[in-house]
Write a protein that holds these residues in place. Structure first.
Motif, PDB file in Angstrom:
ATOM      1  N   GLU A  14       1.059  -1.201  -0.084  1.00 28.95           N
ATOM      2  CA  GLU A  14       0.019  -0.297   0.167  1.00 28.95           C
ATOM      3  C   GLU A  14       0.748   1.792  -0.351  1.00 28.95           C
ATOM      4  O   GLU A  14       0.593   2.512  -0.631  1.00 28.95           O
ATOM      5  CB  GLU A  14      -0.911  -0.344   1.037  1.00 28.95           C
ATOM      6  CG  GLU A  14      -1.900   1.214   0.928  1.00 28.95           C
ATOM      7  CD  GLU A  14      -2.730   0.974  -0.268  1.00 28.95           C
ATOM      8  OE1 GLU A  14      -3.335   2.048  -0.355  1.00 28.95           O
ATOM      9  OE2 GLU A  14      -3.354   0.111  -0.610  1.00 28.95           O
ATOM     10  N   HIS A  15       2.017   1.126   0.796  1.00 24.82           N
ATOM     11  CA  HIS A  15       2.831   2.206   0.611  1.00 24.82           C
ATOM     12  C   HIS A  15       3.220   2.888  -1.303  1.00 24.82           C
ATOM     13  O   HIS A  15       2.733   4.160  -1.250  1.00 24.82           O
ATOM     14  CB  HIS A  15       3.901   2.043   1.289  1.00 24.82           C
ATOM     15  CG  HIS A  15       5.068   2.735   1.325  1.00 24.82           C
ATOM     16  ND1 HIS A  15       4.921   4.594   1.777  1.00 24.82           N
ATOM     17  CD2 HIS A  15       6.358   3.538   0.638  1.00 24.82           C
ATOM     18  CE1 HIS A  15       5.779   5.028   1.728  1.00 24.82           C
ATOM     19  NE2 HIS A  15       6.942   4.281   0.878  1.00 24.82           N
ATOM     20  N   CYS A  16       3.520   1.487  -1.551  1.00 25.63           N
ATOM     21  CA  CYS A  16       3.614   1.556  -2.836  1.00 25.63           C
ATOM     22  C   CYS A  16       2.405   2.234  -3.443  1.00 25.63           C
ATOM     23  O   CYS A  16       2.953   3.074  -3.985  1.00 25.63           O
ATOM     24  CB  CYS A  16       4.339   0.205  -4.016  1.00 25.63           C
ATOM     25  SG  CYS A  16       5.658  -0.744  -3.009  1.00 25.63           S
ATOM     26  N   SER A  19       2.611   5.647  -3.092  1.00 22.91           N
ATOM     27  CA  SER A  19       3.673   7.028  -3.795  1.00 22.91           C
ATOM     28  C   SER A  19       3.257   7.334  -5.126  1.00 22.91           C
ATOM     29  O   SER A  19       3.054   7.998  -6.129  1.00 22.91           O
ATOM     30  CB  SER A  19       5.296   6.161  -3.836  1.00 22.91           C
ATOM     31  OG  SER A  19       5.791   6.072  -2.175  1.00 22.91           O
ATOM     32  N   ILE A  20       2.378   5.931  -6.365  1.00 20.43           N
ATOM     33  CA  ILE A  20       2.075   6.270  -7.083  1.00 20.43           C
ATOM     34  C   ILE A  20       0.994   7.036  -7.602  1.00 20.43           C
ATOM     35  O   ILE A  20       0.523   8.402  -8.185  1.00 20.43           O
ATOM     36  CB  ILE A  20       2.141   4.930  -7.751  1.00 20.43           C
ATOM     37  CG1 ILE A  20       2.916   3.692  -8.001  1.00 20.43           C
ATOM     38  CG2 ILE A  20       1.244   5.066  -8.428  1.00 20.43           C
ATOM     39  CD1 ILE A  20       2.811   2.405  -8.011  1.00 20.43           C
ATOM     40  N   ARG A  21       0.095   6.774  -6.292  1.00 20.18           N
ATOM     41  CA  ARG A  21      -1.510   7.696  -6.230  1.00 20.18           C
ATOM     42  C   ARG A  21      -1.037   9.003  -6.090  1.00 20.18           C
ATOM     43  O   ARG A  21      -1.101   9.833  -7.447  1.00 20.18           O
ATOM     44  CB  ARG A  21      -2.261   7.010  -5.804  1.00 20.18           C
ATOM     45  CG  ARG A  21      -3.862   7.695  -5.189  1.00 20.18           C
ATOM     46  CD  ARG A  21      -4.298   6.816  -4.539  1.00 20.18           C
ATOM     47  NE  ARG A  21      -4.573   5.833  -4.626  1.00 20.18           N
ATOM     48  CZ  ARG A  21      -4.165   4.976  -3.814  1.00 20.18           C
ATOM     49  NH1 ARG A  21      -3.236   5.711  -2.641  1.00 20.18           N
ATOM     50  NH2 ARG A  21      -4.203   3.482  -3.495  1.00 20.18           N
ATOM     51  N   GLU A  22      -0.252  10.133  -5.678  1.00 14.71           N
ATOM     52  CA  GLU A  22       0.153  10.739  -5.306  1.00 14.71           C
ATOM     53  C   GLU A  22       1.238  11.801  -6.465  1.00 14.71           C
ATOM     54  O   GLU A  22       0.647  12.959  -6.509  1.00 14.71           O
ATOM     55  CB  GLU A  22       1.211  11.174  -4.275  1.00 14.71           C
ATOM     56  CG  GLU A  22       1.326  12.344  -3.773  1.00 14.71           C
ATOM     57  CD  GLU A  22       2.988  12.930  -2.438  1.00 14.71           C
ATOM     58  OE1 GLU A  22       3.595  13.417  -2.789  1.00 14.71           O
ATOM     59  OE2 GLU A  22       2.663  11.046  -1.881  1.00 14.71           O
ATOM     60  N   GLY A  23       1.959  10.927  -6.680  1.00 18.04           N
ATOM     61  CA  GLY A  23       2.489  11.632  -8.050  1.00 18.04           C
ATOM     62  C   GLY A  23       1.436  11.553  -9.197  1.00 18.04           C
ATOM     63  O   GLY A  23       1.638  12.486  -9.947  1.00 18.04           O
ATOM     64  N   VAL A  24       0.857   9.907  -9.808  1.00 18.46           N
ATOM     65  CA  VAL A  24       0.327   9.966 -11.137  1.00 18.46           C
ATOM     66  C   VAL A  24      -1.360  11.416 -10.557  1.00 18.46           C
ATOM     67  O   VAL A  24      -1.663  12.372 -11.783  1.00 18.46           O
ATOM     68  CB  VAL A  24      -0.562   9.467 -11.159  1.00 18.46           C
ATOM     69  CG1 VAL A  24      -1.271   9.027 -12.579  1.00 18.46           C
ATOM     70  CG2 VAL A  24       0.191   8.129 -11.823  1.00 18.46           C
ATOM     71  N   SER A  25      -1.624  11.838  -9.375  1.00 17.65           N
ATOM     72  CA  SER A  25      -3.177  12.717  -9.088  1.00 17.65           C
ATOM     73  C   SER A  25      -2.103  14.415  -9.957  1.00 17.65           C
ATOM     74  O   SER A  25      -3.304  14.920  -9.900  1.00 17.65           O
ATOM     75  CB  SER A  25      -2.977  13.082  -7.953  1.00 17.65           C
ATOM     76  OG  SER A  25      -3.823  11.556  -6.857  1.00 17.65           O
ATOM     77  N   GLU A  26      -1.204  14.173  -9.525  1.00 16.28           N
ATOM     78  CA  GLU A  26      -0.428  15.985  -9.933  1.00 16.28           C
ATOM     79  C   GLU A  26      -0.326  16.106 -10.910  1.00 16.28           C
ATOM     80  O   GLU A  26      -0.112  17.259 -11.819  1.00 16.28           O
ATOM     81  CB  GLU A  26       0.931  15.715  -9.296  1.00 16.28           C
ATOM     82  CG  GLU A  26       0.514  15.919  -7.569  1.00 16.28           C
ATOM     83  CD  GLU A  26       2.363  16.259  -7.382  1.00 16.28           C
ATOM     84  OE1 GLU A  26       3.048  15.957  -7.646  1.00 16.28           O
ATOM     85  OE2 GLU A  26       2.258  16.209  -5.782  1.00 16.28           O
ATOM     86  N   VAL A  27      -0.162  14.620 -12.470  1.00 18.74           N
ATOM     87  CA  VAL A  27      -0.530  15.349 -13.369  1.00 18.74           C
ATOM     88  C   VAL A  27      -1.889  15.740 -14.237  1.00 18.74           C
ATOM     89  O   VAL A  27      -2.634  15.398 -13.649  1.00 18.74           O
ATOM     90  CB  VAL A  27      -0.210  13.882 -14.546  1.00 18.74           C
ATOM     91  CG1 VAL A  27      -0.328  14.270 -16.042  1.00 18.74           C
ATOM     92  CG2 VAL A  27       1.058  13.168 -13.749  1.00 18.74           C
ATOM     93  N   ALA A  28      -1.516  16.936 -15.226  1.00 17.48           N
ATOM     94  CA  ALA A  28      -2.845  17.925 -15.057  1.00 17.48           C
ATOM     95  C   ALA A  28      -3.523  16.486 -15.857  1.00 17.48           C
ATOM     96  O   ALA A  28      -3.410  15.833 -17.280  1.00 17.48           O
ATOM     97  CB  ALA A  28      -2.483  18.679 -16.009  1.00 17.48           C
ATOM     98  N   ALA A  39      -3.169  -6.622  -8.670  1.00 16.13           N
ATOM     99  CA  ALA A  39      -3.312  -6.434  -9.529  1.00 16.13           C
ATOM    100  C   ALA A  39      -1.791  -6.100 -10.893  1.00 16.13           C
ATOM    101  O   ALA A  39      -2.230  -6.204 -11.615  1.00 16.13           O
ATOM    102  CB  ALA A  39      -4.217  -6.592 -10.419  1.00 16.13           C
ATOM    103  N   LYS A  40      -1.434  -5.354  -9.412  1.00 14.82           N
ATOM    104  CA  LYS A  40       0.077  -4.793  -9.863  1.00 14.82           C
ATOM    105  C   LYS A  40      -0.457  -3.430 -10.883  1.00 14.82           C
ATOM    106  O   LYS A  40      -0.367  -3.343 -11.681  1.00 14.82           O
ATOM    107  CB  LYS A  40       1.274  -5.339 -10.614  1.00 14.82           C
ATOM    108  CG  LYS A  40       1.468  -5.957  -9.554  1.00 14.82           C
ATOM    109  CD  LYS A  40       2.712  -7.096  -9.439  1.00 14.82           C
ATOM    110  CE  LYS A  40       3.643  -7.966  -8.639  1.00 14.82           C
ATOM    111  NZ  LYS A  40       3.191  -7.398  -7.212  1.00 14.82           N
ATOM    112  N   SER A  41      -1.949  -2.595 -11.492  1.00 13.76           N
ATOM    113  CA  SER A  41      -2.364  -1.968 -11.826  1.00 13.76           C
ATOM    114  C   SER A  41      -2.701  -0.314 -11.839  1.00 13.76           C
ATOM    115  O   SER A  41      -3.136  -0.834 -10.162  1.00 13.76           O
ATOM    116  CB  SER A  41      -3.215  -2.314 -12.262  1.00 13.76           C
ATOM    117  OG  SER A  41      -4.624  -2.460 -11.962  1.00 13.76           O
TER     118      SER A  41
END
Length: 71
Positions: A14-16, A19-28, A39-41
């Motif tokens: 869930e930590h992984c 991190s992904i959720r935070e970074g991707v959420s910042e994309v316009a 599922a690693k998706s």
């Protein structure tokens, strides 16, 4: 609304996912990020999604991308 899905290499907890959720959420254009650790998706919903920026956000979070499926 557009959707893009990525199969992520190296995501194992869930930590992984956070991190992904935070970074991707910042994309316009991103309105929602759904991460499935088992599922690693990562599924991204939004408008005018930039595939290159989404991929870069995942890589910058420290993970690889196996392939992409645009829905």
């Amino acid at each position: 609304m557009a959707q893009k899905q990525y199969n992520v290499i190296g995501m194992s907890c869930e930590h992984c996912a956070a991190s992904i959720r935070e970074g991707v959420s910042e994309v316009a254009g991103v309105s929602e990020v759904v991460v499935d650790v088992a599922a690693k998706s990562v599924t991204v919903h939004g408008t005018d999604l930039d595939d290159g920026r989404l991929r870069a956000a995942i890589v910058e979070a420290g993970y690889g991308i196996a392939d992409t499926v645009a829905a």
